[in-house]
Design a protein around this motif. Structure first.
Motif, mmCIF file in Angstrom:
data_model
loop_
_atom_site.group_PDB
_atom_site.id
_atom_site.type_symbol
_atom_site.label_atom_id
_atom_site.label_comp_id
_atom_site.label_asym_id
_atom_site.label_seq_id
_atom_site.Cartn_x
_atom_site.Cartn_y
_atom_site.Cartn_z
ATOM 1 N N THR A 238 42.361 43.300 46.017
ATOM 2 C CA THR A 238 42.267 43.614 44.594
ATOM 3 C C THR A 238 41.226 44.703 44.401
ATOM 4 O O THR A 238 40.437 44.995 45.293
ATOM 5 C CB THR A 238 41.861 42.385 43.770
ATOM 6 O OG1 THR A 238 40.582 41.910 44.242
ATOM 7 C CG2 THR A 238 42.885 41.266 43.888
ATOM 8 N N THR A 239 41.229 45.317 43.222
ATOM 9 C CA THR A 239 40.247 46.358 42.921
ATOM 10 C C THR A 239 39.789 46.237 41.480
ATOM 11 O O THR A 239 40.551 45.815 40.610
ATOM 12 C CB THR A 239 40.832 47.760 43.173
ATOM 13 O OG1 THR A 239 39.813 48.735 42.924
ATOM 14 C CG2 THR A 239 42.026 48.037 42.269
ATOM 15 N N ALA A 240 38.537 46.613 41.271
ATOM 16 C CA ALA A 240 38.003 46.678 39.913
ATOM 17 C C ALA A 240 37.578 48.105 39.578
ATOM 18 O O ALA A 240 36.959 48.351 38.549
ATOM 19 C CB ALA A 240 36.806 45.736 39.778
ATOM 20 N N VAL A 241 37.925 49.051 40.442
ATOM 21 C CA VAL A 241 37.561 50.447 40.230
ATOM 22 C C VAL A 241 38.399 51.023 39.092
ATOM 23 O O VAL A 241 39.616 50.843 39.044
ATOM 24 C CB VAL A 241 37.758 51.264 41.521
ATOM 25 C CG1 VAL A 241 37.503 52.744 41.269
ATOM 26 C CG2 VAL A 241 36.825 50.751 42.611
ATOM 27 N N ALA A 242 37.719 51.717 38.187
ATOM 28 C CA ALA A 242 38.432 52.347 37.076
ATOM 29 C C ALA A 242 39.331 53.462 37.602
ATOM 30 O O ALA A 242 39.183 53.935 38.724
ATOM 31 C CB ALA A 242 37.422 52.906 36.076
ATOM 32 N N ASN A 243 40.278 53.869 36.803
ATOM 33 C CA ASN A 243 41.217 54.963 37.115
ATOM 34 C C ASN A 243 42.298 54.564 38.109
ATOM 35 O O ASN A 243 42.995 55.438 38.628
ATOM 36 C CB ASN A 243 40.507 56.209 37.646
ATOM 37 C CG ASN A 243 39.546 56.805 36.644
ATOM 38 O OD1 ASN A 243 39.622 56.516 35.449
ATOM 39 N ND2 ASN A 243 38.635 57.627 37.113
ATOM 40 N N ILE A 244 42.450 53.270 38.397
ATOM 41 C CA ILE A 244 43.516 52.827 39.299
ATOM 42 C C ILE A 244 44.465 51.907 38.535
ATOM 43 O O ILE A 244 44.047 50.886 37.996
ATOM 44 C CB ILE A 244 42.977 52.085 40.532
ATOM 45 C CG1 ILE A 244 42.075 53.001 41.364
ATOM 46 C CG2 ILE A 244 44.133 51.564 41.398
ATOM 47 C CD1 ILE A 244 41.489 52.332 42.591
ATOM 48 N N LYS A 245 45.734 52.288 38.488
ATOM 49 C CA LYS A 245 46.773 51.429 37.916
ATOM 50 C C LYS A 245 47.595 50.871 39.068
ATOM 51 O O LYS A 245 48.133 51.619 39.882
ATOM 52 C CB LYS A 245 47.668 52.207 36.962
ATOM 53 C CG LYS A 245 48.751 51.338 36.314
ATOM 54 C CD LYS A 245 49.599 52.129 35.329
ATOM 55 C CE LYS A 245 50.665 51.230 34.691
ATOM 56 N NZ LYS A 245 51.508 51.990 33.726
ATOM 57 N N VAL A 246 47.682 49.550 39.151
ATOM 58 C CA VAL A 246 48.355 48.894 40.270
ATOM 59 C C VAL A 246 49.781 48.519 39.885
ATOM 60 O O VAL A 246 50.016 47.904 38.836
ATOM 61 C CB VAL A 246 47.582 47.638 40.713
ATOM 62 C CG1 VAL A 246 48.303 46.950 41.879
ATOM 63 C CG2 VAL A 246 46.157 47.995 41.118
ATOM 64 N N HIS A 247 50.732 48.915 40.734
ATOM 65 C CA HIS A 247 52.135 48.511 40.591
ATOM 66 C C HIS A 247 52.452 47.587 41.760
ATOM 67 O O HIS A 247 52.508 48.033 42.908
ATOM 68 C CB HIS A 247 53.066 49.730 40.642
ATOM 69 C CG HIS A 247 52.727 50.807 39.655
ATOM 70 N ND1 HIS A 247 53.325 50.907 38.429
ATOM 71 C CD2 HIS A 247 51.829 51.830 39.735
ATOM 72 C CE1 HIS A 247 52.830 51.944 37.788
ATOM 73 N NE2 HIS A 247 51.914 52.526 38.558
ATOM 74 N N LYS A 248 52.643 46.312 41.497
ATOM 75 C CA LYS A 248 52.910 45.356 42.567
ATOM 76 C C LYS A 248 54.408 45.298 42.863
ATOM 77 O O LYS A 248 55.223 45.172 41.956
ATOM 78 C CB LYS A 248 52.379 43.974 42.193
ATOM 79 C CG LYS A 248 50.856 43.917 42.157
ATOM 80 C CD LYS A 248 50.354 42.486 42.036
ATOM 81 C CE LYS A 248 48.831 42.445 42.121
ATOM 82 N NZ LYS A 248 48.304 41.061 42.050
ATOM 83 N N VAL A 249 54.716 45.392 44.154
ATOM 84 C CA VAL A 249 56.110 45.333 44.598
ATOM 85 C C VAL A 249 56.204 44.375 45.780
ATOM 86 O O VAL A 249 55.183 43.982 46.362
ATOM 87 C CB VAL A 249 56.641 46.729 45.004
ATOM 88 C CG1 VAL A 249 56.621 47.681 43.817
ATOM 89 C CG2 VAL A 249 55.838 47.307 46.173
#
Length: 398
Positions: A238-249
């Motif tokens: 997981t990440t909490a860094v801003a500027n990252i949008k996660v698309h789970k596949v």
């Protein structure tokens, strides 16, 4: 991430000081030079010998040691950043009001570098009006305060006041002090993790990819200012860094579709996911029962995401692929570079110790379109990501 940065870690007398041992280790692994100053009370909670061994520098405790004087002025001018972690209620009050009765406080008052603090105290102390006023005073001097966590406290109570975890402190420092914005305005696509190709509702074909390398690259790109779309296969990272949008596949087909949708608006694409090369031709709707005979599963090829993106790539886009090999590594990497129309191929080999799936370290060679070949030593994956993004930036602005 912290390569060649000079960090002065100041530790005060709190049970949370045990976290500073891990923080020291993480900073050194990330490439920082770390020097440590302790209050005398901190020695009751952490061993100077442990910290000296991890930091590879002598730990400073007293203003004078026998006939030797510790130069607090020089120490405060040496650092790029002073980090007080943990910060106790007592030391907070002294810092806020300019008291100077130990080496740590003398160094703080002499420091010409920025100062960031990570408080640690019980909930009632944290919410006391005096503490609130002291924190505001500390911030008024230009210091930054890392927020505390809510959780189990040393008193046995549950509430606010836990010192931030070492990983969170690292992230805070990176984002607030050492972030390079050389990718500001750029858009990046990153894939990470494995894909799972279902045989039936409970079984699948997959691999051991953890997603750690791809996540580290996504976070490094984001910290440098890029807007990142991370297409993540089934993984626990997981990440909490801003500027990252996660698309789970889950499947290779889902990853292919997500990449084809995002790629046209991307300036950079890094395909680090371990995508399955084959998928079952049919998926059973019900769980396959065990029988006396054997089971044959017919497989078909999945779509080659890197090749598909290479065919669509414009001249203003940079495409990076990965190659995990077990033999003829360099030959296969160079063939892949040409066949997939990529700009860079990152090679890592299962023959290298501490590289490949599941490790926190990696050892890579970067092959570039113009014939360049750069080999790096084994490093933590965060540092490997830093090296990769450095080459991406170099090629973008060449």
């Amino acid at each position: 991430m912290f390569q060649d940065k000079k960090l002065l870690l100041a530790i005060t007398g709190s049970i949370a000081a045990y976290k500073s041992i891990l923080l020291t280790r993480l900073l050194v692994k990330a490439g920082a030079e770390v020097k440590i100053v302790l209050t005398p009370a901190a020695c009751d909670f952490v061993s100077p010998l442990t910290l000296s061994t991890l930091s590879k520098n002598n730990v400073v405790i007293d203003l004078a040691n026998n006939e030797s004087w510790s130069n607090h002025v020089q120490l405060g001018r040496w650092a790029d950043l002073m980090v007080v972690a943990p910060l106790t209620c007592n030391t907070l009050a002294k810092m806020a009001h300019g008291l100077c009765d130990n080496m740590l406080l003398a160094t703080y008052l002499s420091a010409t570098c920025p100062v960031v603090v990570a408080p640690a105290m019980d909930e009632d102390m944290w919410h006391h009006p005096t503490t609130i006023a002291n924190l505001k005073q500390l911030e008024a001097y230009g210091n930054k305060v890392i927020p505390v966590n809510r959780g189990e406290l040393a008193s046995g109570l549950y509430g606010d006041g836990r010192m931030a975890e070492p990983e969170a402190i690292m992230q805070y420092i990176q984002e607030h002090y050492f972030a390079r914005q050389d990718l500001a305005g750029k858009k990046a696509l990153v894939t990470a993790g494995p894909t799972y190709e279902p045989i039936d509702p409970v079984r699948f074909i997959g691999n051991h990819s953890s997603g750690k390398m791809g996540l580290a690259i996504a976070e490094e790109l984001a910290r440098r200012g890029a807007q990142v779309q991370l297409v993540l296969g089934p993984s626990s990272v997981t990440t909490a860094v801003a500027n990252i949008k996660v698309h789970k596949v889950q499947t290779a087909q889902e990853m292919f579709e997500a990449c084809m949708k995002v790629f046209p608006t991307s300036d950079i694409a890094v395909m680090s996911a371990a995508v399955a090369d084959f998928t079952p031709a049919t998926t059973n709707a019900e769980k396959i029962k065990k029988t006396a005979g054997s089971l044959t599963v017919e497989l078909t090829k999945t779509k080659d995401i890197l090749k598909a993106l290479g065919q669509e790539k414009r001249s203003d886009q940079l495409l990076v692929g990965f190659a995990l090999e077990t033999n003829n590594e360099k030959e296969y990497a160079r063939e892949k570079l040409t066949a997939k129309n990529a700009d860079m191929i990152i090679l890592n080999s299962l023959n290298d110790e501490g590289a490949g799936f599941g490790y926190d370290t990696n050892k890579i060679t970067i092959f570039e379109r113009d014939g360049g070949e750069l080999t790096y030593e084994r490093k933590p994956k965060q540092q490997v990501a830093h090296d990769i993004v450095d080459r991406i930036v170099n090629r973008l602005y060449a």
